[in-house]
Every structure is written in structure tokens, then in C-alpha cells.
Design an enzyme around this catalytic site. Structure first.
Site, short mmCIF file in Angstrom:
data_model
loop_
_atom_site.label_atom_id
_atom_site.label_comp_id
_atom_site.label_asym_id
_atom_site.label_seq_id
_atom_site.Cartn_x
_atom_site.Cartn_y
_atom_site.Cartn_z
N TYR A 2 -20.65 48.95 52.45
CA TYR A 2 -19.41 48.98 51.68
C TYR A 2 -18.64 47.67 51.83
O TYR A 2 -18.24 47.04 50.84
CB TYR A 2 -18.55 50.16 52.14
CG TYR A 2 -17.24 50.28 51.38
CD1 TYR A 2 -17.21 50.88 50.12
CD2 TYR A 2 -16.05 49.81 51.92
CE1 TYR A 2 -16.02 51.00 49.43
CE2 TYR A 2 -14.86 49.92 51.22
CZ TYR A 2 -14.85 50.52 49.97
OH TYR A 2 -13.67 50.62 49.27
N SER A 52 -11.64 45.70 47.94
CA SER A 52 -11.08 46.51 49.03
C SER A 52 -10.58 45.57 50.11
O SER A 52 -11.06 44.43 50.23
CB SER A 52 -12.16 47.44 49.61
OG SER A 52 -11.73 48.02 50.83
#
Length: 260
Positions: A162, A148
């Protein structure tokens, strides 16, 4: 299209396994690979969802109902593949949970790291025999991990688990790239920006329909990523064009976190 270019990006006839393939980026990747002539094995936890995407993909698509965050799930995937050569492994399954700084407990943090970081490593390790069965010096088997842009920029959200897990995916991919090279297996990571998914619906739903929040407006336009954007990156890394590429983190974000 010239014969040269067509051959350079040709992945037809290969076999790929995509985790988290029933929604969001995983579904886009599975659809893109299937349309490129790849035999796609889709993995997800929901049987109905797996059946639906297998029916949509048609052809030689196969489905495996498994939770990659568990040892049983990983074993079920390996058993389903058997001794079939695996040319492409896409570790896409992921999750996010709120992990604010002032919260208590570790369950959510552990769950995010378990699925986003630990599971891709364990699944890759489990499927090494199948990957080696498809590998050759001129055409390595490919491991593609979905990271990401959170791995590149801490951003404004308190998504500590995350962002940390995706940063770990980026470094793990480099590490695997080094150690798998001697087995004729490459390992790369893709860092997507904003794509429609269950994890991003909270952002895409902040304004008018399909409106991209200002924080996600990229230098290349105010839009979310589309199937061709992510599938194109996967096909590049999986094709002859990407055969000499390993250990890289490829941002696919319209420039967010790279030039903005």
C-alpha cells in the site's frame, strides 16, 4: 460570498469521472462535486452500489459498472463516455491487503499495486482523448490522483504494498504533470489522512464510537476527515483557483506527516 470568490472556485457545468465512488473518500468526492454543480460519472464494481449513489446524487449523474483493475473495465469506461469532453478525472479506487515481511507469495502485493498504481495510469492514458476535448490553455483538464499520507511517512504498519503504491502515485502524478502540460492537462495528487472508509474501519473501530486512535490524532484535532475536507481540496484543484497548479502532492490530513 463575493462574486470574485464564487467565480474563482466555480466548477458548475464541468464533467467529472470518479473511480471507487460508492464508498469512503470516493463517495465524499462524488457528493461534493455534485453539490457544486458538476456532472458526476461514478465508477465502481457493484451495480447496486452504483445505482444507489447515482440515485443519491440525482441531476445529471451517471454510473458505470466497471473494474478499473482490468483492461475490460477500462475499455467499458471509455466506451460509456464516448466522445464527451471530460474536465476532471479523479483516480480514487484503491485497496489494501496485508503484505507482512515474513509472508510468502506475491499475489496480494501485485493486486494492491495493480489497482492503486497501474490502474490510474492506464485509465488516464485511455481517457486522454476525452480530457483533451475539455482542455484549454486557460482552463486545463484535471487529473487528480488519490494517494495517501503513507507516501510521506512509512509509519508503523507493515503495509509495504500500500505505502509503495501510494508513493508511486505521488511520483507518477508529478511525471504526468510534466508530460501532460503540453496537452493543457494538469495532474496533481491528494494525500488524505484518516477518513472513514472500508480501509480505515479497522482503526476507527479500535475504541469508542467515532474515537480516533492516538496514532491518527492530528495537530488540528482528534477527528477523522470529513466530506468538506476532501471535496474542498478536489474543488480547489478543479477550479480556476487551481488552474496553474500541476505536479503537486497536497496532504489533507490535519498535519499528520507534515507537522507531526
Amino acid at each position: 460570498m463575493s462574486i470574485y470568490v464564487a467565480g474563482l472556485f466555480d466548477v458548475a457545468g464541468k464533467r467529472a469521472l470518479v473511480t471507487g465512488a460508492t464508498s469512503g473518500i470516493g463517495r465524499m468526492i462524488a457528493r461534493g462535486l455534485a453539490q457544486a454543480g458538476v456532472e458526476v460519472w461514478v465508477v465502481a464494481r457493484g451495480a447496486d452500489d452504483v445505482d444507489a449513489i447515482v440515485g443519491e446524487l440525482g441531476g445529471k449523474a451517471q454510473g458505470v459498472v466497471a473494474d478499473v483493475a482490468t483492461e475490460d473495465g477500462i475499455a467499458r469506461i471509455a466506451e460509456a463516455l464516448g466522445d464527451r469532453p471530460l474536465h476532471i478525472l479523479v483516480n480514487n479506487a484503491g485497496t489494501d491487503r496485508p503484505t507482512p515481511l515474513d509472508a510468502e507469495g506475491r499475489e496480494d502485493f501485485d493486486a494492491v499495486l495493480g489497482l492503486n498504481l497501474t490502474a490510474p495510469f492506464l485509465l488516464t492514458r485511455k481517457l486522454l482523448p476525452q480530457l483533451e476535448g475539455a482542455a484549454s490553455p486557460g482552463d486545463p483538464a484535471r487529473v487528480i490522483n488519490i494517494a495517501s499520507i503513507a507516501a510521506l511517512n512509512p509509519g508503523h504498519l507493515e503495509n509495504f504494498a500500500y505505502a509503495s503504491s501510494k508513493s508511486g502515485v505521488a511520483m507518477m502524478s508529478r511525471h504526468l504533470g510534466r508530460h501532460l502540460a503540453k496537452r493543457n492537462i494538469s495532474c496533481n495528487a491528494i494525500a488524505p489522512g484518516l477518513f472513514p472508509s472500508r480501509l480505515t474501519e479497522q482503526f476507527l473501530g479500535m475504541g469508542e464510537a467515532d474515537e480516533v486512535p492516538k496514532a491518527f490524532v492530528s495537530p488540528l484535532g482528534a477527528r477523522a476527515g470529513e466530506m468538506d475536507d476532501i471535496a474542498g481540496a478536489v474543488i480547489y484543484l478543479s477550479s480556476r483557483a487551481g488552474a496553474w497548479v500541476t505536479g503537486v502532492l497536497l496532504p489533507v490530513s490535519g498535519g499528520i506527516s507534515t507537522v507531526s
